[in-house]
Motif scaffolding. Structure first.
Motif, PDB file in Angstrom:
ATOM      1  N   THR A   2       0.848  -1.190   0.000  1.00 30.45           N
ATOM      2  CA  THR A   2       0.000   0.000   0.000  1.00 30.45           C
ATOM      3  C   THR A   2       0.880   1.234   0.000  1.00 30.45           C
ATOM      4  OG1 THR A   2      -1.909   1.000   1.094  1.00 30.45           O
ATOM      5  CG2 THR A   2      -0.117   0.241   2.514  1.00 30.45           C
ATOM      6  N   TYR A   3       0.231   2.393  -0.011  1.00 31.77           N
ATOM      7  CA  TYR A   3       0.940   3.655   0.132  1.00 31.77           C
ATOM      8  C   TYR A   3       0.084   4.574   0.986  1.00 31.77           C
ATOM      9  CZ  TYR A   3       2.849   8.266  -1.045  1.00 31.77           C
ATOM     10  OH  TYR A   3       3.379   9.531  -0.970  1.00 31.77           O
ATOM     11  N   CYS A   4       0.697   5.144   2.005  1.00 34.75           N
ATOM     12  CA  CYS A   4       0.019   6.074   2.898  1.00 34.75           C
ATOM     13  C   CYS A   4       0.938   7.264   3.146  1.00 34.75           C
ATOM     14  CB  CYS A   4      -0.322   5.434   4.244  1.00 34.75           C
ATOM     15  SG  CYS A   4      -1.240   3.887   4.150  1.00 34.75           S
ATOM     16  N   VAL A   9       1.140  20.541   8.114  1.00 31.00           N
ATOM     17  CA  VAL A   9       1.520  21.916   7.803  1.00 31.00           C
ATOM     18  C   VAL A   9       0.938  22.837   8.871  1.00 31.00           C
ATOM     19  CG1 VAL A   9       1.737  21.489   5.324  1.00 31.00           C
ATOM     20  CG2 VAL A   9      -0.488  22.127   6.261  1.00 31.00           C
ATOM     21  N   ASN A  10       1.202  24.125   8.730  1.00 33.36           N
ATOM     22  CA  ASN A  10       0.734  25.068   9.748  1.00 33.36           C
ATOM     23  C   ASN A  10      -0.788  25.066   9.887  1.00 33.36           C
ATOM     24  OD1 ASN A  10       3.413  25.763  10.104  1.00 33.36           O
ATOM     25  ND2 ASN A  10       3.299  27.622   8.863  1.00 33.36           N
ATOM     26  N   ASP A  11      -1.479  24.838   8.780  1.00 39.44           N
ATOM     27  CA  ASP A  11      -2.943  24.844   8.805  1.00 39.44           C
ATOM     28  C   ASP A  11      -3.536  23.616   9.483  1.00 39.44           C
ATOM     29  OD1 ASP A  11      -2.983  27.250   7.505  1.00 39.44           O
ATOM     30  OD2 ASP A  11      -3.474  26.416   5.531  1.00 39.44           O
ATOM     31  N   GLY A  12      -2.814  22.495   9.459  1.00 36.53           N
ATOM     32  CA  GLY A  12      -3.359  21.265  10.024  1.00 36.53           C
ATOM     33  C   GLY A  12      -2.696  20.035   9.463  1.00 36.53           C
ATOM     34  N   LEU A  13      -3.455  18.944   9.404  1.00 34.08           N
ATOM     35  CA  LEU A  13      -2.919  17.641   9.025  1.00 34.08           C
ATOM     36  C   LEU A  13      -3.829  16.986   7.987  1.00 34.08           C
ATOM     37  CD1 LEU A  13      -1.061  15.088   9.608  1.00 34.08           C
ATOM     38  CD2 LEU A  13      -2.730  14.509  11.377  1.00 34.08           C
ATOM     39  N   ALA A  14      -3.221  16.391   6.970  1.00 34.95           N
ATOM     40  CA  ALA A  14      -3.958  15.595   5.984  1.00 34.95           C
ATOM     41  C   ALA A  14      -3.321  14.217   5.917  1.00 34.95           C
ATOM     42  CB  ALA A  14      -3.936  16.258   4.613  1.00 34.95           C
ATOM     43  N   MET A  15      -4.152  13.174   5.956  1.00 33.89           N
ATOM     44  CA  MET A  15      -3.678  11.797   5.857  1.00 33.89           C
ATOM     45  C   MET A  15      -4.425  11.115   4.717  1.00 33.89           C
ATOM     46  SD  MET A  15      -3.607  10.878   9.951  1.00 33.89           S
ATOM     47  CE  MET A  15      -2.617   9.375   9.785  1.00 33.89           C
ATOM     48  N   ILE A  16      -3.680  10.416   3.862  1.00 37.10           N
ATOM     49  CA  ILE A  16      -4.266   9.737   2.704  1.00 37.10           C
ATOM     50  C   ILE A  16      -3.733   8.316   2.653  1.00 37.10           C
ATOM     51  CG2 ILE A  16      -4.761   9.885   0.232  1.00 37.10           C
ATOM     52  CD1 ILE A  16      -3.728  12.754   0.267  1.00 37.10           C
ATOM     53  N   ALA A  17      -4.605   7.354   2.350  1.00 38.06           N
ATOM     54  CA  ALA A  17      -4.199   5.948   2.245  1.00 38.06           C
ATOM     55  C   ALA A  17      -4.922   5.294   1.082  1.00 38.06           C
ATOM     56  CB  ALA A  17      -4.512   5.198   3.542  1.00 38.06           C
ATOM     57  N   ASP A  18      -4.221   4.429   0.361  1.00 39.58           N
ATOM     58  CA  ASP A  18      -4.895   3.666  -0.683  1.00 39.58           C
ATOM     59  C   ASP A  18      -5.579   2.466  -0.033  1.00 39.58           C
ATOM     60  OD1 ASP A  18      -2.834   1.719  -0.345  1.00 39.58           O
ATOM     61  OD2 ASP A  18      -2.991   1.179  -2.445  1.00 39.58           O
ATOM     62  N   THR A  19      -6.236   1.640  -0.843  1.00 42.86           N
ATOM     63  CA  THR A  19      -6.988   0.507  -0.296  1.00 42.86           C
ATOM     64  C   THR A  19      -6.582  -0.820  -0.915  1.00 42.86           C
ATOM     65  OG1 THR A  19      -8.729   0.859  -1.948  1.00 42.86           O
ATOM     66  CG2 THR A  19      -9.011   1.926   0.205  1.00 42.86           C
ATOM     67  N   ARG A  20      -5.550  -0.817  -1.753  1.00 37.13           N
ATOM     68  CA  ARG A  20      -5.216  -2.042  -2.476  1.00 37.13           C
ATOM     69  C   ARG A  20      -4.373  -2.992  -1.627  1.00 37.13           C
ATOM     70  NH1 ARG A  20      -3.600  -1.886  -8.684  1.00 37.13           N
ATOM     71  NH2 ARG A  20      -5.830  -1.399  -8.633  1.00 37.13           N
ATOM     72  N   THR A  21      -4.701  -4.262  -1.681  1.00 41.52           N
ATOM     73  CA  THR A  21      -3.860  -5.316  -1.119  1.00 41.52           C
ATOM     74  C   THR A  21      -3.703  -6.372  -2.191  1.00 41.52           C
ATOM     75  OG1 THR A  21      -5.702  -6.623  -0.248  1.00 41.52           O
ATOM     76  CG2 THR A  21      -4.771  -4.937   1.197  1.00 41.52           C
ATOM     77  N   ASN A  22      -2.558  -7.051  -2.180  1.00 42.75           N
ATOM     78  CA  ASN A  22      -2.387  -8.118  -3.168  1.00 42.75           C
ATOM     79  C   ASN A  22      -1.464  -9.191  -2.635  1.00 42.75           C
ATOM     80  OD1 ASN A  22       0.484  -7.963  -4.624  1.00 42.75           O
ATOM     81  ND2 ASN A  22      -0.156  -5.869  -4.175  1.00 42.75           N
ATOM     82  N   ASP A  26      -2.768 -12.086  -9.430  1.00 50.38           N
ATOM     83  CA  ASP A  26      -4.109 -12.626  -9.641  1.00 50.38           C
ATOM     84  C   ASP A  26      -4.938 -12.630  -8.353  1.00 50.38           C
ATOM     85  OD1 ASP A  26      -2.597 -14.505  -8.381  1.00 50.38           O
ATOM     86  OD2 ASP A  26      -3.310 -16.225  -9.547  1.00 50.38           O
ATOM     87  N   ASN A  27      -4.462 -11.962  -7.319  1.00 48.91           N
ATOM     88  CA  ASN A  27      -5.196 -11.934  -6.052  1.00 48.91           C
ATOM     89  C   ASN A  27      -5.123 -10.531  -5.467  1.00 48.91           C
ATOM     90  OD1 ASN A  27      -6.564 -12.578  -3.737  1.00 48.91           O
ATOM     91  ND2 ASN A  27      -4.921 -13.756  -2.805  1.00 48.91           N
ATOM     92  N   ILE A  28      -5.900  -9.636  -6.076  1.00 47.43           N
ATOM     93  CA  ILE A  28      -5.892  -8.225  -5.683  1.00 47.43           C
ATOM     94  C   ILE A  28      -7.269  -7.868  -5.134  1.00 47.43           C
ATOM     95  CG2 ILE A  28      -5.698  -5.853  -6.499  1.00 47.43           C
ATOM     96  CD1 ILE A  28      -3.721  -6.833  -8.584  1.00 47.43           C
ATOM     97  N   SER A  29      -7.287  -7.189  -4.006  1.00 51.60           N
ATOM     98  CA  SER A  29      -8.551  -6.790  -3.402  1.00 51.60           C
ATOM     99  C   SER A  29      -8.368  -5.453  -2.689  1.00 51.60           C
ATOM    100  CB  SER A  29      -9.045  -7.862  -2.419  1.00 51.60           C
ATOM    101  OG  SER A  29      -8.060  -8.125  -1.438  1.00 51.60           O
ATOM    102  N   SER A  30      -9.447  -4.955  -2.084  1.00 50.17           N
ATOM    103  CA  SER A  30      -9.412  -3.659  -1.415  1.00 50.17           C
ATOM    104  C   SER A  30      -9.814  -3.784   0.042  1.00 50.17           C
ATOM    105  CB  SER A  30     -10.347  -2.667  -2.119  1.00 50.17           C
ATOM    106  OG  SER A  30      -9.897  -2.381  -3.420  1.00 50.17           O
ATOM    107  N   TYR A  31      -9.071  -3.115   0.906  1.00 50.57           N
ATOM    108  CA  TYR A  31      -9.384  -3.044   2.329  1.00 50.57           C
ATOM    109  C   TYR A  31      -9.134  -1.619   2.803  1.00 50.57           C
ATOM    110  CZ  TYR A  31      -9.541  -8.151   2.702  1.00 50.57           C
ATOM    111  OH  TYR A  31      -9.874  -9.473   2.555  1.00 50.57           O
ATOM    112  N   LYS A  32      -9.975  -1.150   3.691  1.00 48.82           N
ATOM    113  CA  LYS A  32      -9.811   0.193   4.239  1.00 48.82           C
ATOM    114  C   LYS A  32      -8.571   0.232   5.118  1.00 48.82           C
ATOM    115  CE  LYS A  32     -12.417   3.710   6.807  1.00 48.82           C
ATOM    116  NZ  LYS A  32     -12.447   4.692   5.701  1.00 48.82           N
ATOM    117  N   LYS A  33      -7.704   1.209   4.887  1.00 51.80           N
ATOM    118  CA  LYS A  33      -6.453   1.310   5.636  1.00 51.80           C
ATOM    119  C   LYS A  33      -6.295   2.650   6.350  1.00 51.80           C
ATOM    120  CE  LYS A  33      -4.284  -1.888   2.453  1.00 51.80           C
ATOM    121  NZ  LYS A  33      -3.272  -2.071   1.398  1.00 51.80           N
ATOM    122  N   LEU A  34      -7.326   3.468   6.303  1.00 49.00           N
ATOM    123  CA  LEU A  34      -7.350   4.702   7.081  1.00 49.00           C
ATOM    124  C   LEU A  34      -8.505   4.591   8.064  1.00 49.00           C
ATOM    125  CD1 LEU A  34      -6.601   7.617   7.793  1.00 49.00           C
ATOM    126  CD2 LEU A  34      -8.055   8.367   5.905  1.00 49.00           C
TER     127      LEU A  34
END
Length: 258
Positions: A2-4, A9-22, A26-34
């Motif tokens: 995955t990538y997260c 920054v001074n204004d605040g915080l942003a967090m982003i995460a993808d959902t791919r697992t493999n 031939d075995n790729i799916s999605s799971y919530k990671k945030l």
């Protein structure tokens, strides 16, 4: 994999995460990671996970039920942690405990037990913060010199953040840079893919705005296209290396003096 990314920054915080697992092409799916824990007006904590899914999910389940920290009898959770630092300790302890429990039965697959997390947010009375928690349970805190932390497949998304993200970057610009970072990553790494989950936390707001960004999200698609076009225009506008013939197939001009 995955990538997260977490960007503070001074204004605040942003967090982003993808959902791919493999587990192979031939075995790729999605799971919530945030995962976001919020008590409006009192605390907001986001956790991004990368690595072995069974390790990270079990650790998060332990944290939700309550973790008994060394020297303390009562279980602690993200809702009861008095500070963000203590929240990072709780999550780190759970992550290390799960990894140590699973490791003996999966010794041959030791490298596959790697896991890491980003924990960020703010608890009333404390400062906004962002931590990178390793599988061993130890962690580091995001600082001013490099106002972001990454886990997972981060190498393709790192250059744009190194070049452009600064502590005084406005939040809207930080989110834009984060999404460009994801666009660059998914173009070069099949192990990372949409949809992406994002939370934006304003400094001292004690509240988070969450959003899921799908592959066909109009803004994300337009941003990726514009970034590709801008890169192409930028490299065409740069001068060619002076030691190379700009027209290698051109015939040399011969002057005849009569």
């Amino acid at each position: 994999m995955t990538y997260c990314v977490g960007m503070m920054v001074n204004d605040g915080l942003a967090m982003i995460a993808d959902t791919r697992t493999n587990a192979g092409v031939d075995n790729i799916s999605s799971y919530k990671k945030l995962h976001v824990t919020e008590v409006t007006g009192e605390r907001i904590i986001g956790i991004c996970t990368a690595g072995n899914l069974s390790v990270t999910q079990t650790a998060l389940a332990m944290v939700k039920e309550g973790v008994r920290m060394p020297g303390h009898d009562q279980p602690e959770t993200l809702e009861t942690a008095p500070t963000l630092f203590r929240a990072a300790q709780i999550v780190g302890h759970a992550l290390a405990e799960v990894r140590n429990e699973i490791s003996p039965s999966m010794r041959a697959d030791g490298p596959k037990l790697s896991a890491s997390m980003l924990l960020g947010g703010q608890i009333k009375g404390g400062q906004l913060g962002l931590y990178l928690i390793y599988a061993e349970g130890n962690f580091i805190e995001c600082g001013q010199d490099t106002p972001y932390l990454q886990i997972g497949e981060f190498k393709y998304g790192k250059p744009i953040l190194d070049r452009a993200l600064r502590p005084d970057t406005p939040m809207a610009e930080a989110v834009k840079l984060g999404l460009i970072s994801f666009d660059s990553t998914i173009r070069s790494n099949i192990a990372v893919g949409p949809p992406f989950d994002m939370v934006v936390i304003g400094r001292d707001a004690l509240h988070g705005d969450t959003r899921r960004i799908a592959a066909d999200d109009p803004y994300f698609k337009d941003l990726g296209q514009r970034w590709s076009e801008s890169l192409a225009a930028a490299h065409r506008a740069m001068p060619a290396p002076p030691w190379l013939d700009p027209q290698p197939n051109a015939r040399p001009t011969i002057s005849v003096v009569g």
